[in-house]
Design a protein around this motif. Sequence first.
Motif, short mmCIF file in Angstrom:
data_model
loop_
_atom_site.label_atom_id
_atom_site.label_comp_id
_atom_site.label_asym_id
_atom_site.label_seq_id
_atom_site.Cartn_x
_atom_site.Cartn_y
_atom_site.Cartn_z
N VAL A 50 44.20 40.09 31.51
CA VAL A 50 44.25 38.65 31.74
C VAL A 50 45.27 38.36 32.84
O VAL A 50 46.40 38.86 32.81
CB VAL A 50 44.65 37.91 30.44
N TYR A 51 44.85 37.53 33.79
CA TYR A 51 45.74 37.16 34.89
C TYR A 51 45.84 35.64 34.90
O TYR A 51 44.85 34.93 35.07
CB TYR A 51 45.17 37.65 36.22
N GLY A 52 47.07 35.13 34.70
CA GLY A 52 47.28 33.69 34.72
C GLY A 52 46.80 33.00 33.45
O GLY A 52 46.52 33.63 32.44
N LEU A 60 37.26 33.03 36.43
CA LEU A 60 36.67 34.20 37.08
C LEU A 60 36.74 35.37 36.11
O LEU A 60 37.82 35.76 35.64
CB LEU A 60 37.43 34.52 38.37
N THR A 61 35.57 35.93 35.78
CA THR A 61 35.48 36.90 34.68
C THR A 61 34.57 38.06 35.06
O THR A 61 33.49 37.86 35.61
CB THR A 61 34.94 36.21 33.41
N ARG A 62 35.01 39.26 34.72
CA ARG A 62 34.21 40.46 34.88
C ARG A 62 34.06 41.13 33.53
O ARG A 62 35.05 41.39 32.84
CB ARG A 62 34.90 41.42 35.87
N VAL A 98 39.89 37.05 34.05
CA VAL A 98 39.85 38.03 32.96
C VAL A 98 38.92 39.17 33.34
O VAL A 98 37.81 38.93 33.84
CB VAL A 98 39.33 37.41 31.65
N LEU A 99 39.37 40.39 33.09
CA LEU A 99 38.48 41.54 33.13
C LEU A 99 38.38 42.09 31.72
O LEU A 99 39.40 42.50 31.14
CB LEU A 99 38.96 42.61 34.10
N LEU A 162 31.54 37.54 37.50
CA LEU A 162 31.48 38.55 38.56
C LEU A 162 30.48 39.62 38.14
O LEU A 162 30.83 40.59 37.45
CB LEU A 162 32.85 39.18 38.77
N SER A 163 29.22 39.45 38.53
CA SER A 163 28.20 40.39 38.10
C SER A 163 26.92 40.19 38.90
O SER A 163 26.62 39.08 39.33
CB SER A 163 27.89 40.21 36.61
N ASN A 164 26.17 41.28 39.02
CA ASN A 164 24.83 41.22 39.62
C ASN A 164 23.74 41.36 38.55
O ASN A 164 22.56 41.35 38.87
CB ASN A 164 24.66 42.37 40.63
#
Length: 217
Positions: A50-52, A60-62, A98-99, A162-164
């Motif tokens: 987790v960032y921020g 923004l999530t992966r 978040v990743l 964040l994904s294809n």
Amino acid sequence: MTDSDGIHLDGSHSTGVDRVANVRLSTEYGEFLAVGYLDRNLGHEQIALVYGDVEGEGVLTRLHSECLTGDAFGSRHCECGDQLSAALTAIASEGRGVLVYLRGHEGRGIGLLAKLRAMQLQAEGLDTVEANLALGLPADARDYRVAADMLHDLGVRSVRLLSNNPDKREALLRYGIDIAEQVPLLIPPREENLAYLLAKRERFGHHLPHLDPVVAP
């Protein structure tokens, strides 16, 4: 009361995870909060970086599926390691995100040894889907419920994903996470992984428009 997806009738969500630890993790991409979870259903140990401040909307999530060969060893057979690095870079640059690193997803859920056997079959000419099926295994056995549970626990209500992969989008929607935007995560192809990426586009519907110039006659 809840429905079959764990959504309470009042609109809140039950989760199948226990938060076990929170610790600051200094990385080459920046300082993250590493949040450790136990998946009560499957017993897997999971982690979110987790960032921020990520409570709220448009985070923004992966969702990153575990890939030992790509993430740790830099395999050129896939683009997983490059995607992991690019996602962490993007999240840190954004200042908020978040990743979710999903253990138990190795080889699209078939496990490490089966993945290596599937890679052997790919070297003999099968594509990634054909190889899994030839082993009597699903083409894709992954489930993303635990990722949604972790995001609910973190207070994330909607994501810029964040994904294809369209399956990740549909899964999060099904488990109560809104999608504000789907953000492509396009890694330049290599000779070693071009066939693999084309199979992902043609067999799974991944959004990979950057491959068009590479395969154009």
